[in-house]
Design an enzyme around this catalytic site. Structure first.
Site, short mmCIF file in Angstrom:
data_model
loop_
_atom_site.label_atom_id
_atom_site.label_comp_id
_atom_site.label_asym_id
_atom_site.label_seq_id
_atom_site.Cartn_x
_atom_site.Cartn_y
_atom_site.Cartn_z
CG ASP A 140 -15.30 -32.71 5.29
OD1 ASP A 140 -14.35 -33.01 5.38
OD2 ASP A 140 -16.03 -32.95 4.52
NE ARG A 172 -9.76 -35.60 4.64
CZ ARG A 172 -11.35 -35.80 4.53
NH1 ARG A 172 -11.93 -34.67 4.51
NH2 ARG A 172 -11.78 -37.01 4.27
#
Length: 315
Positions: free
Chosen positions: A141, A191
């Site tokens: 992340d 992402r």
């Protein structure tokens, strides 16, 4: 941009506001919409339901900014158990793994004194090694901009061993177009999200239109590149743009995926999955939900409206 966003993001760092909200009974109702429980006993049924609906999942054990080695070790242990649980739910293997874990390097010890980045890198290596055995993906992340360079350095280092290791790039950062070009080589997974942290104008676009334009530029780089784009957005215009670029570039549903957050736009998630798209849901769990929840409220006015309605209805 939503004028309340800076206020809400400021609240995410306020201990006083955290005490107020976490002590309000109605908050539990709101949390249940966006967070799949505090433990794996609550998480697993929620994940099983998502998989049964033809959606894919990425699970985040909530926690960040760890400054204690024991806490970082405990986070690694939880992720190893989580990977075991997800492996049991996989059922079958696709081009896109049905299950994935998302992890913040600050939760693995990146901010520990002196050798934090090395500790976080080694902890991530442990998780990736386990994930390979289990048929589960791992994505790192993004966090605040001060950690971006160190985080991407760790991703680059471990991709030599685990070329499928995913990374998250935030379109509101000025640097992200260059990062898309650098990190989206053959086999890589990126992402792309808009960004959820409070950042200064010197490093990040501030206006909503600027962020959207940056997202579109970055999306085009990824969709025309050699990697596996993960289109993380709830914005209908950006979803349509991704679908159009997939047609233009000849990308089938096995070569990119849509991603959305647990509890947001559920009908649209089901529509995309039913149409044959890879649709992955980002599913958080754990007791440290406060920072995550406030960032979700800041991203979309509709989320804040839902929260305020619930507070009023219970008052």
């Amino acid at each position: 941009m939503n004028p309340l966003r800076p206020v809400i993001l400021a609240a995410s760092a306020s201990p006083r506001m955290k005490r107020i909200l976490t002590g309000t009974p109605v908050t539990a109702e709101i949390v249940r919409r966006f967070v799949a429980g505090e433990g794996r006993d609550e998480l697993v049924p929620a994940v099983r339901e998502l998989l049964a609906s033809r959606r894919l999942i990425s699970v985040d054990f909530l926690g960040e900014n760890t400054t204690d080695r024991a806490q970082a070790d405990a986070t690694v242990a939880e992720y190893l158990s989580l990977i075991n649980d997800l492996a049991a739910l996989n059922g079958f293997r696709d081009a896109a793994a049905r299950t994935e874990v998302s992890v913040k390097l600050s939760a693995l010890g990146q901010a520990l004194p002196a050798d934090g980045p090395a500790i976080a890198t080694e902890n991530l290596r442990i998780l990736c090694t386990k994930a390979v055995e289990a048929g589960v993906w791992v994505t790192v992340d993004a966090e605040g901009h001060t950690t971006t360079e160190a985080t991407l350095a760790t991703v680059r280092a471990l991709r030599a061993e685990f070329p499928w290791l995913g990374a998250v790039l935030q379109a509101y950062l000025h640097r992200t177009e260059a990062d898309c070009r650098a990190l989206s080589g053959p086999g890589s997974r990126i992402r792309l999200c808009k960004g959820a942290y409070r950042e200064p104008h010197t490093v990040a676009y501030q206006r909503s239109a600027e962020v959207t334009d940056s997202y579109l530029r970055c999306l085009e780089i990824l969709m025309r590149g050699d990697g596996y784009p993960m289109v993380a957005t709830h914005d209908p215009a950006l979803i349509r743009a991704a679908e159009q670029l997939a047609v233009e570039t000849g990308r089938g549903p096995e070569r990119f995926e849509h991603q959305m957050l647990y509890g947001i736009r559920d009908p649209e998630q089901l529509r995309l999955a039913a149409a044959g798209n890879a649709m992955r849901v980002y599913v958080p769990y754990g007791s440290q939900w406060y920072g995550y929840l406030t960032r979700r409220l800041a991203e979309r006015p509709a989320n804040l409206t839902f929260f305020l309605r619930a507070l009023v209805s219970k008052s």
